[in-house]
Design a protein around this motif. Structure first.
Motif, mmCIF file in Angstrom:
data_model
loop_
_atom_site.group_PDB
_atom_site.id
_atom_site.type_symbol
_atom_site.label_atom_id
_atom_site.label_comp_id
_atom_site.label_asym_id
_atom_site.label_seq_id
_atom_site.Cartn_x
_atom_site.Cartn_y
_atom_site.Cartn_z
ATOM 1 N N THR A 15 -59.291 -99.888 22.127
ATOM 2 C CA THR A 15 -58.826 -99.627 23.484
ATOM 3 C C THR A 15 -58.253 -100.874 24.145
ATOM 4 O O THR A 15 -57.429 -100.772 25.047
ATOM 5 C CB THR A 15 -59.973 -99.082 24.343
ATOM 6 O OG1 THR A 15 -61.066 -99.993 24.285
ATOM 7 C CG2 THR A 15 -60.418 -97.726 23.830
ATOM 8 N N GLU A 16 -58.661 -102.054 23.713
ATOM 9 C CA GLU A 16 -58.136 -103.319 24.235
ATOM 10 C C GLU A 16 -57.319 -104.000 23.144
ATOM 11 O O GLU A 16 -57.404 -103.631 21.972
ATOM 12 C CB GLU A 16 -59.285 -104.225 24.664
ATOM 13 C CG GLU A 16 -60.137 -103.639 25.775
ATOM 14 C CD GLU A 16 -61.316 -104.528 26.113
ATOM 15 O OE1 GLU A 16 -61.480 -105.580 25.453
ATOM 16 O OE2 GLU A 16 -62.076 -104.168 27.005
ATOM 17 N N LEU A 17 -56.555 -104.997 23.532
ATOM 18 C CA LEU A 17 -55.664 -105.664 22.583
ATOM 19 C C LEU A 17 -56.447 -106.332 21.457
ATOM 20 O O LEU A 17 -56.055 -106.252 20.293
ATOM 21 C CB LEU A 17 -54.788 -106.689 23.312
ATOM 22 C CG LEU A 17 -53.750 -107.409 22.456
ATOM 23 C CD1 LEU A 17 -52.768 -106.394 21.868
ATOM 24 C CD2 LEU A 17 -53.028 -108.448 23.262
ATOM 25 N N LYS A 18 -57.559 -106.974 21.786
ATOM 26 C CA LYS A 18 -58.350 -107.681 20.770
ATOM 27 C C LYS A 18 -58.912 -106.705 19.738
ATOM 28 O O LYS A 18 -58.813 -106.953 18.536
ATOM 29 C CB LYS A 18 -59.483 -108.448 21.447
ATOM 30 C CG LYS A 18 -60.307 -109.271 20.518
ATOM 31 C CD LYS A 18 -61.380 -110.049 21.266
ATOM 32 C CE LYS A 18 -62.229 -110.852 20.323
ATOM 33 N NZ LYS A 18 -63.290 -111.578 21.028
ATOM 34 N N SER A 19 -59.475 -105.597 20.181
ATOM 35 C CA SER A 19 -60.029 -104.626 19.237
ATOM 36 C C SER A 19 -58.918 -103.893 18.484
ATOM 37 O O SER A 19 -59.115 -103.487 17.338
ATOM 38 C CB SER A 19 -60.938 -103.634 19.963
ATOM 39 O OG SER A 19 -60.219 -102.945 20.961
ATOM 40 N N PHE A 20 -57.748 -103.751 19.101
ATOM 41 C CA PHE A 20 -56.604 -103.137 18.426
ATOM 42 C C PHE A 20 -56.127 -104.016 17.275
ATOM 43 O O PHE A 20 -55.909 -103.534 16.160
ATOM 44 C CB PHE A 20 -55.473 -102.910 19.433
ATOM 45 C CG PHE A 20 -54.196 -102.425 18.826
ATOM 46 C CD1 PHE A 20 -54.113 -101.175 18.241
ATOM 47 C CD2 PHE A 20 -53.058 -103.228 18.837
ATOM 48 C CE1 PHE A 20 -52.932 -100.720 17.677
ATOM 49 C CE2 PHE A 20 -51.879 -102.782 18.289
ATOM 50 C CZ PHE A 20 -51.809 -101.529 17.704
ATOM 51 N N ILE A 21 -56.003 -105.311 17.524
ATOM 52 C CA ILE A 21 -55.578 -106.240 16.474
ATOM 53 C C ILE A 21 -56.622 -106.311 15.364
ATOM 54 O O ILE A 21 -56.276 -106.363 14.180
ATOM 55 C CB ILE A 21 -55.278 -107.631 17.077
ATOM 56 C CG1 ILE A 21 -54.043 -107.543 17.969
ATOM 57 C CG2 ILE A 21 -55.082 -108.680 15.992
ATOM 58 C CD1 ILE A 21 -53.753 -108.792 18.759
ATOM 59 N N LEU A 22 -57.899 -106.287 15.735
ATOM 60 C CA LEU A 22 -58.963 -106.288 14.734
ATOM 61 C C LEU A 22 -58.904 -105.036 13.865
ATOM 62 O O LEU A 22 -59.036 -105.107 12.639
ATOM 63 C CB LEU A 22 -60.333 -106.393 15.413
ATOM 64 C CG LEU A 22 -61.533 -106.339 14.477
ATOM 65 C CD1 LEU A 22 -61.582 -107.587 13.616
ATOM 66 C CD2 LEU A 22 -62.810 -106.184 15.269
ATOM 67 N N ALA A 23 -58.680 -103.879 14.475
ATOM 68 C CA ALA A 23 -58.587 -102.632 13.712
ATOM 69 C C ALA A 23 -57.398 -102.669 12.757
ATOM 70 O O ALA A 23 -57.518 -102.270 11.594
ATOM 71 C CB ALA A 23 -58.468 -101.445 14.662
ATOM 72 N N LEU A 24 -56.264 -103.145 13.235
ATOM 73 C CA LEU A 24 -55.094 -103.244 12.357
ATOM 74 C C LEU A 24 -55.356 -104.202 11.199
ATOM 75 O O LEU A 24 -54.997 -103.913 10.055
ATOM 76 C CB LEU A 24 -53.869 -103.695 13.142
ATOM 77 C CG LEU A 24 -53.265 -102.687 14.111
ATOM 78 C CD1 LEU A 24 -52.038 -103.292 14.781
ATOM 79 C CD2 LEU A 24 -52.907 -101.402 13.414
ATOM 80 N N ILE A 66 -54.529 -96.665 10.751
ATOM 81 C CA ILE A 66 -53.588 -97.449 11.556
ATOM 82 C C ILE A 66 -52.911 -96.556 12.596
ATOM 83 O O ILE A 66 -52.773 -96.944 13.765
ATOM 84 C CB ILE A 66 -52.548 -98.135 10.640
ATOM 85 C CG1 ILE A 66 -53.221 -99.256 9.847
ATOM 86 C CG2 ILE A 66 -51.377 -98.678 11.442
ATOM 87 C CD1 ILE A 66 -52.362 -99.868 8.767
ATOM 88 N N VAL A 67 -52.502 -95.354 12.195
ATOM 89 C CA VAL A 67 -51.863 -94.433 13.140
ATOM 90 C C VAL A 67 -52.835 -94.060 14.263
ATOM 91 O O VAL A 67 -52.459 -94.042 15.442
ATOM 92 C CB VAL A 67 -51.330 -93.182 12.411
ATOM 93 C CG1 VAL A 67 -50.913 -92.111 13.388
ATOM 94 C CG2 VAL A 67 -50.174 -93.554 11.507
#
Length: 78
Positions: A15-24, A66-67
């Protein structure tokens, strides 16, 4: 969506940029490492087909992860 949340835990926390980059990063590294190992193991004559199928399943899993992470980050799904 509640049914697939246990299978993609990183995607639904993006939901946040940091967790988004970590998930990717997790899905890209998982896909690369498993793809390399399973690609190498698919050269075994008898078990090659099984490892090829398993590699395809891992590739689909990382693609869907990723999607989903992108859709959660863009707030299209919860």
């Amino acid at each position: 969506m509640n049914q697939i949340k246990p299978f993609f835990p990183f995607s639904f926390k993006a939901t946040e940029l940091k967790s988004f980059i970590l998930a990717l990063a997790v899905y890209v590294v998982l896909g690369a490492v498993c793809g390399a190992i399973l690609g190498w193991l698919s050269a075994i004559p008898i078990l090659g087909i099984l490892f090829s199928i398993l590699g395809t399943i891992v590739g689909l899993y990382t693609f869907i992860g990723i999607v989903l992470a992108i859709l959660v980050f863009a707030q299209v799904i919860e």
